[in-house]
Design a protein around this motif. Structure first.
Motif, PDB file in Angstrom:
ATOM      1  N   ALA A 186       0.915  -1.260  -0.152  1.00 21.76           N
ATOM      2  CA  ALA A 186       0.043  -0.447  -0.140  1.00 21.76           C
ATOM      3  C   ALA A 186       1.079   0.973  -0.290  1.00 21.76           C
ATOM      4  CB  ALA A 186      -0.877  -0.202   0.918  1.00 21.76           C
ATOM      5  N   GLU A 187       2.166   0.864   0.692  1.00 17.18           N
ATOM      6  CA  GLU A 187       2.944   2.495   0.792  1.00 17.18           C
ATOM      7  C   GLU A 187       3.248   1.959  -0.001  1.00 17.18           C
ATOM      8  OE1 GLU A 187       5.016   3.036   4.776  1.00 17.18           O
ATOM      9  OE2 GLU A 187       4.663   0.882   3.985  1.00 17.18           O
ATOM     10  N   VAL A 188       3.663   1.140  -1.200  1.00 19.14           N
ATOM     11  CA  VAL A 188       4.745   1.786  -2.718  1.00 19.14           C
ATOM     12  C   VAL A 188       3.488   2.161  -3.540  1.00 19.14           C
ATOM     13  CG1 VAL A 188       5.566   0.118  -4.513  1.00 19.14           C
ATOM     14  CG2 VAL A 188       6.050  -0.282  -2.496  1.00 19.14           C
ATOM     15  N   ALA A 189       1.627   1.945  -3.706  1.00 20.56           N
ATOM     16  CA  ALA A 189       0.946   2.405  -4.017  1.00 20.56           C
ATOM     17  C   ALA A 189       0.585   3.745  -3.807  1.00 20.56           C
ATOM     18  CB  ALA A 189      -0.091   1.118  -4.144  1.00 20.56           C
ATOM     19  N   ALA A 190       1.070   4.086  -3.155  1.00 24.94           N
ATOM     20  CA  ALA A 190       0.704   5.630  -2.499  1.00 24.94           C
ATOM     21  C   ALA A 190       1.769   6.373  -3.086  1.00 24.94           C
ATOM     22  CB  ALA A 190       0.786   5.698  -1.281  1.00 24.94           C
ATOM     23  N   LEU A 191       2.949   5.749  -2.844  1.00 27.02           N
ATOM     24  CA  LEU A 191       3.928   6.520  -3.785  1.00 27.02           C
ATOM     25  C   LEU A 191       3.643   6.582  -5.465  1.00 27.02           C
ATOM     26  CD1 LEU A 191       7.352   5.644  -1.752  1.00 27.02           C
ATOM     27  CD2 LEU A 191       5.741   7.262  -1.267  1.00 27.02           C
ATOM     28  N   GLU A 192       3.239   5.462  -5.747  1.00 22.77           N
ATOM     29  CA  GLU A 192       3.242   5.206  -7.304  1.00 22.77           C
ATOM     30  C   GLU A 192       2.189   6.496  -7.559  1.00 22.77           C
ATOM     31  OE1 GLU A 192       4.215   1.175  -8.568  1.00 22.77           O
ATOM     32  OE2 GLU A 192       2.536   0.889  -7.854  1.00 22.77           O
ATOM     33  N   ALA A 193       1.590   7.096  -6.529  1.00 20.43           N
ATOM     34  CA  ALA A 193       0.377   7.405  -6.842  1.00 20.43           C
ATOM     35  C   ALA A 193       0.546   9.608  -7.589  1.00 20.43           C
ATOM     36  CB  ALA A 193      -0.825   7.532  -6.082  1.00 20.43           C
TER      37      ALA A 193
END
Length: 340
Positions: A131-138
């Protein structure tokens, strides 16, 4: 009287947008035009405002660095290599650290602190939840991992499984069969982190010679000397029969040396110790280690990032995949054959 960007544009005979692109080193400006703009800016004493340039171009000329620690040898050296490379290209680094303890990591990564403040993100040795990786990707900026990371982003590091196998097989070759292991933190236990890979390499090397690893042969050392000392005491309290310890970092290995001394054990006669990193102090204490080029990894990661954001020529191989650096077994005074 202070001169502005309009004065430079008038002097050079170009638009203000061209002045901004030329002085920020951006593409789509001919070398002749860039030189003319630079001459005009110097003559008028004009310097571009970083904040104004960011508004005009959408670029901040800043790269975010996320790391669990800044005072540990591996992390500080990777950061030094990355910062030096970024500075040479005219970029700054915005550093965020996320402390890791026995209670876990707090706070979690919040991407909002980076929004519109960075052109890219370097994640240095920080295990992230999906979820943290996805948030950074956003955030919509490139992400490059150093030391730990998922394969869907560029990853710079070493072959952690291979180095652990090499270190453990070296100890096996000396005659050791009861080999303990000191790893990092509970937060590291993901499928794409160095501590997990080093554990896999240690365990697989022992299985190669028919030795099944016992779970209690392993301890968390939290990547510092104090943690290495405490974890070695716990490990040897449970298993005084261990004749060697493979330690996942040199700093923890130095703690293991202290623990052995506190217990009245001789290194390497009573217990052999192998670390990982190539810390400068490891030579002073005679530590056998798997050395790695740490600053070079930080510089390489920064170079990949500069290519991804268009600040430098982009290499196809940097867009995806991994950049693997070699490691070297450096044999010193902390290893020998077991007494029995």
């Amino acid at each position: 009287m202070a001169h502005g960007i309009e004065d430079v544009a008038r002097e050079a005979g170009v638009s203000t947008a061209t002045v901004s692109r030329a002085l920020r080193g951006m593409p789509n400006v001919s070398e002749a035009t860039r030189a003319r703009v630079e001459v005009a800016a110097r003559r008028l004493g004009y310097r571009a405002s970083p904040s104004a340039a960011a508004l005009a171009t959408g670029r901040t000329r800043t790269i975010g660095l996320l790391t669990p620690w800044i005072n540990r040898w591996y992390f500080s050296n990777v950061i030094e290599g990355a910062e030096r490379r970024l500075r040479a290209a005219g970029y700054d680094a915005l550093l965020y650290s996320f402390a890791v303890s026995e209670q876990g990591r707090t706070p979690r990564v919040d991407p909002e602190v980076l929004r519109r403040r960075v052109d890219g993100i370097l994640v240095v040795g920080l295990p992230l939840e999906p979820a943290e990786v996805a948030a950074l990707e956003a955030l919509g900026v490139p992400i490059v991992f150093v030391g730990t990371g998922r394969g869907d982003h560029p990853v710079v590091g070493i072959d952690d499984v291979g180095l652990a196998r090499a270190a453990t097989h070296y100890l096996i070759g000396l005659g050791h069969r009861r080999i303990g292991h000191i790893t990092g933190t509970p937060d590291d236990l993901r499928s794409w982190t160095p501590p997990v890979d080093r554990r896999l390499g240690w365990a697989s090397a022992l299985r190669d010679v028919g030795i099944e690893v016992e779970p209690t042969w392993e301890e968390f050392g939290f990547f510092d000397i104090e943690g290495g000392t405490a974890s070695t005491h716990r490990l040897l309290d449970r298993h005084p029969e261990l004749t060697a310890i493979f330690v996942a970092s040199d700093e923890m290995a130095m703690g293991a040396l202290l623990a052995a001394r506190e217990r009245g054990l001789r290194v390497p006669e009573d217990v052999s110790i192998v670390g990982v990193d190539g810390h400068e102090i490891s030579e002073l204490v005679g530590l056998t280690t798997m050395a790695q080029p740490v600053e070079a990894q930080g510089a390489a990661a920064a170079g990949i990032m500069l290519g991804l954001i268009g600040a430098e020529p982009r290499r196809v191989e940097d867009v995806q995949g991994a950049a693997a650096f070699p490691t070297t077994l450096v044999v010193r005074r902390t290893t020998t054959a077991p007494r029995d």
